[in-house]
Design a protein around this motif. Structure first.
Motif, PDB file in Angstrom:
ATOM      1  N   ALA A   1      14.127  76.868  72.029  1.00 23.20           N
ATOM      2  CA  ALA A   1      12.906  77.198  71.299  1.00 23.20           C
ATOM      3  C   ALA A   1      13.147  78.162  70.143  1.00 23.20           C
ATOM      4  CB  ALA A   1      11.874  77.788  72.263  1.00 23.20           C
TER       5      ALA A   1
ATOM      6  N   SER B   1       6.623  76.166  66.766  1.00 22.54           N
ATOM      7  CA  SER B   1       7.747  75.344  67.226  1.00 22.54           C
ATOM      8  C   SER B   1       8.185  75.767  68.619  1.00 22.54           C
ATOM      9  CB  SER B   1       8.915  75.444  66.245  1.00 22.54           C
ATOM     10  OG  SER B   1       9.454  76.758  66.199  1.00 22.54           O
TER      11      SER B   1
ATOM     12  N   GLY C   1       5.495  74.693  71.229  1.00 26.48           N
ATOM     13  CA  GLY C   1       5.507  73.255  71.469  1.00 26.48           C
ATOM     14  C   GLY C   1       6.654  72.827  72.370  1.00 26.48           C
ATOM     15  N   LEU C   2       7.838  73.343  72.097  1.00 24.85           N
ATOM     16  CA  LEU C   2       9.007  72.987  72.912  1.00 24.85           C
ATOM     17  C   LEU C   2       8.856  73.497  74.351  1.00 24.85           C
ATOM     18  CD1 LEU C   2      11.872  73.692  70.346  1.00 24.85           C
ATOM     19  CD2 LEU C   2      11.021  71.468  71.087  1.00 24.85           C
TER      20      LEU C   2
ATOM     21  N   GLY D   1       1.890  70.000  74.337  1.00 22.92           N
ATOM     22  CA  GLY D   1       3.124  70.307  73.628  1.00 22.92           C
ATOM     23  C   GLY D   1       3.308  69.424  72.409  1.00 22.92           C
ATOM     24  N   ALA D   2       3.027  68.117  72.574  1.00 20.64           N
ATOM     25  CA  ALA D   2       3.134  67.186  71.455  1.00 20.64           C
ATOM     26  C   ALA D   2       2.154  67.544  70.341  1.00 20.64           C
ATOM     27  CB  ALA D   2       2.886  65.760  71.937  1.00 20.64           C
TER      28      ALA D   2
ATOM     29  N   LEU E   1       3.484  70.619  68.463  1.00 19.03           N
ATOM     30  CA  LEU E   1       4.598  70.244  67.592  1.00 19.03           C
ATOM     31  C   LEU E   1       4.107  69.475  66.366  1.00 19.03           C
ATOM     32  CD1 LEU E   1       7.330  69.213  70.202  1.00 19.03           C
ATOM     33  CD2 LEU E   1       7.294  71.248  68.743  1.00 19.03           C
TER      34      LEU E   1
ATOM     35  N   PHE F   1       2.793  71.978  64.058  1.00 19.99           N
ATOM     36  CA  PHE F   1       3.912  72.651  63.395  1.00 19.99           C
ATOM     37  C   PHE F   1       4.396  71.848  62.189  1.00 19.99           C
ATOM     38  CE2 PHE F   1       8.646  72.581  63.209  1.00 19.99           C
ATOM     39  CZ  PHE F   1       8.818  73.787  62.542  1.00 19.99           C
ATOM     40  N   PHE F   2       4.613  70.542  62.370  1.00 21.47           N
ATOM     41  CA  PHE F   2       5.111  69.720  61.271  1.00 21.47           C
ATOM     42  C   PHE F   2       4.079  69.585  60.149  1.00 21.47           C
ATOM     43  CE2 PHE F   2       8.208  68.236  64.494  1.00 21.47           C
ATOM     44  CZ  PHE F   2       9.362  68.467  63.759  1.00 21.47           C
TER      45      PHE F   2
ATOM     46  N   SER G   1      19.411  73.889  68.442  1.00 23.70           N
ATOM     47  CA  SER G   1      18.141  73.736  69.151  1.00 23.70           C
ATOM     48  C   SER G   1      18.076  72.390  69.847  1.00 23.70           C
ATOM     49  CB  SER G   1      16.972  73.885  68.179  1.00 23.70           C
ATOM     50  OG  SER G   1      15.733  73.702  68.845  1.00 23.70           O
TER      51      SER G   1
END
Length: 460
Positions: free
Chosen positions: A65, A211, A214-215, A239-240, A243, A246-247, A406
């Motif tokens: 992470a 990030s 999410g991980l 979590g998805a 993430l 985040f993107f 990572s």
């Protein structure tokens, strides 16, 4: 291209390489040595096999992470400063773990502090090796030494940890880690940073939080599979979603001309993407097999820590033999061929572990399979790293190193979480075989990715 350039000069380069390799060794050792302490730790701290599995998985997860932020920080504060800071944080975590009165303190010291320390010190290892060795075969030699020590740390962790646990105590294994860190600090005193730090570089704090969150949610979802399927689904979906958020923030920052935590252009390189997949699956296989076999030997066959560690000597020997031959192999065979061969050997090794262990009760039944897995991993760990790091120029090494490490540590987390979830649901011969079959099936993903790599890869 600098494919034919000479390795650049630096003060005490051999000493620096020794420090980098030892750093990878001790971090990999920390991820696997606890596998042989399952019974000792659970009895001493009044916890369960699942409690120890959570501690191991959280350590690997924290590394995964925070590895991307750790890689990014090297640009702003410099590789040497991040490396030494990581060593100090790691040592504090190791000493705290050695005196832990309960599982909570052990998780704080081992899983959190050692995990954060590793995330700070590991990206500089691969950045410095890439910068100091720009030519493919010389870089393969450097990565070969680093990956050999890393692989040995992971494969020999059960043996070394078993010897220390049986001879002294499981707590002494953490003191051993702190002592190795002290040696690394001494070796690092002559380290030069090939690139100057840039204090003006911004750091995307919000992106780092997203990030990491999410991980963490994704891996915790896998861990929840044996307790509550609905909780597992909820954590995976959450979590998805984090993430994805985040993107989206990364895309928005890039559109606004700002520097995000991780540039989306890193994923535009097809060769690097394929290499990242192979890295993830390799460490999934290594740590998943280590946890599965170690847990089975101790809980089902009632082996003690040192007996369990001795069994893993076969994997250590195989990994050592092929890792140290990385430079010669890189001169004779393509990176793609080596990675594909490695996955094939690992899959045959899994078949041997399942069939021979089912047929024979002796410890020797584990040797052929573990030897093949060790040989296979040693063949492909170095070229996979070489493929990814060589796909980007110097100025992008901080970013890609953090992403690469990572992805690898996320693979370790997945391996331990997936195999552990299957095992703790019922530690029987059937659960052992199911865990190993799952790992072999996932290896097909790595083999497929390796087959799609270009035949020839040159350093940038």
């Amino acid at each position: 291209m600098v494919g034919t350039a000479e390795p650049r000069r630096t003060t005490g380069r051999g000493q620096v390489l020794a420090a980098l390799a030892l750093a990878q060794f001790i971090c990999s050792f920390a991820g696997s040595n606890m596998n042989v302490m399952i019974n000792d730790i659970s009895e001493d701290l009044d916890t369960s096999v699942q409690g120890v599995q959570v501690a191991i998985t959280v350590f690997l997860l924290v590394m995964a992470a925070f590895m991307i932020p750790g890689g990014k920080l090297t640009d702003r504060f410099g590789r040497k400063r991040c490396f030494l800071t990581g060593l100090v944080v790691y040592a504090i975590g190791a000493l705290l773990s050695a005196v832990a009165p309960g599982l909570g303190v052990l998780i704080l010291g081992n899983s959190i502090l050692e995990g954060i320390g590793t995330a700070l010190l590991i990206p500089p290892v691969y950045i410095l090796a890439t910068l100091l060795y720009p030519e493919v075969t010389s870089r393969a030699r450097a990565f070969g030494v680093i990956m050999a020590l890393g692989g040995i740390g992971a494969a020999a962790g059960p043996l070394i940890g078993g010897l220390i646990t049986t001879g002294i105590s499981w707590r002494a294994a953490f003191v051993f880690q702190a002592l190795v860190i002290a040696v690394i600090v001494v070796l690092s005193l002559r380290m030069d940073d090939p690139l100057p730090a840039d204090p003006t570089r911004t750091f995307d704090v919000f992106g780092a939080v997203l990030s990491a969150a999410g991980l963490i949610l994704v891996v915790m979802g896998i861990l929840a599979a044996d307790d509550n399927v609905w909780l597992m689904i909820a954590l995976l979906l959450l979590g998805a979603a984090v993430l994805l958020w985040f993107f989206q923030t990364v895309r928005a920052k890039e559109a606004a001309g700002k520097e995000p935590l991780l540039s989306l252009s890193l994923f535009a390189n097809r060769t690097s993407n394929l290499g990242l997949i192979t890295q993830n699956v390799q460490w999934l296989m290594l740590m998943g097999t280590s946890f599965t076999v170690a847990a089975y030997l101790q809980v089902v066959r009632h082996y003690d820590a040192i007996e369990t560690g001795v069994v893993f000597t076969a994997a250590t020997l195989g990994l050592l033999l092929t890792s140290l031959a990385a430079e010669r192999l890189a001169e004779r065979y393509s990176q793609r061929t080596l990675i594909m061969t490695g996955f094939a050997a690992c899959m045959v090794g899994v078949v041997a572990l399942i069939t021979l262990v089912a047929a024979y009760s002796t410890a020797w039944a584990f040797v052929p399979g573990l030897l093949l897995i060790g040989l296979g991993l040693g063949v492909m760990l170095t070229p996979s790293v070489n493929v990814v790091q060589s796909s980007f120029p110097e100025e992008r090494q901080g970013e890609i190193s953090g992403l690469s490490r990572s992805v690898s540590n996320l693979g370790s987390s997945f391996g331990t979480a997936i195999a552990g979830t299957i095992l703790v649901s019922g530690l029987t011969k059937g659960a052992y075989a199911a865990a190993m079959i799952t790992l072999a099936a996932l290896s097909l993903i790595g083999l497929t990715a390796a087959a799609r790599l270009p035949a020839r890869i040159e350093a940038r």
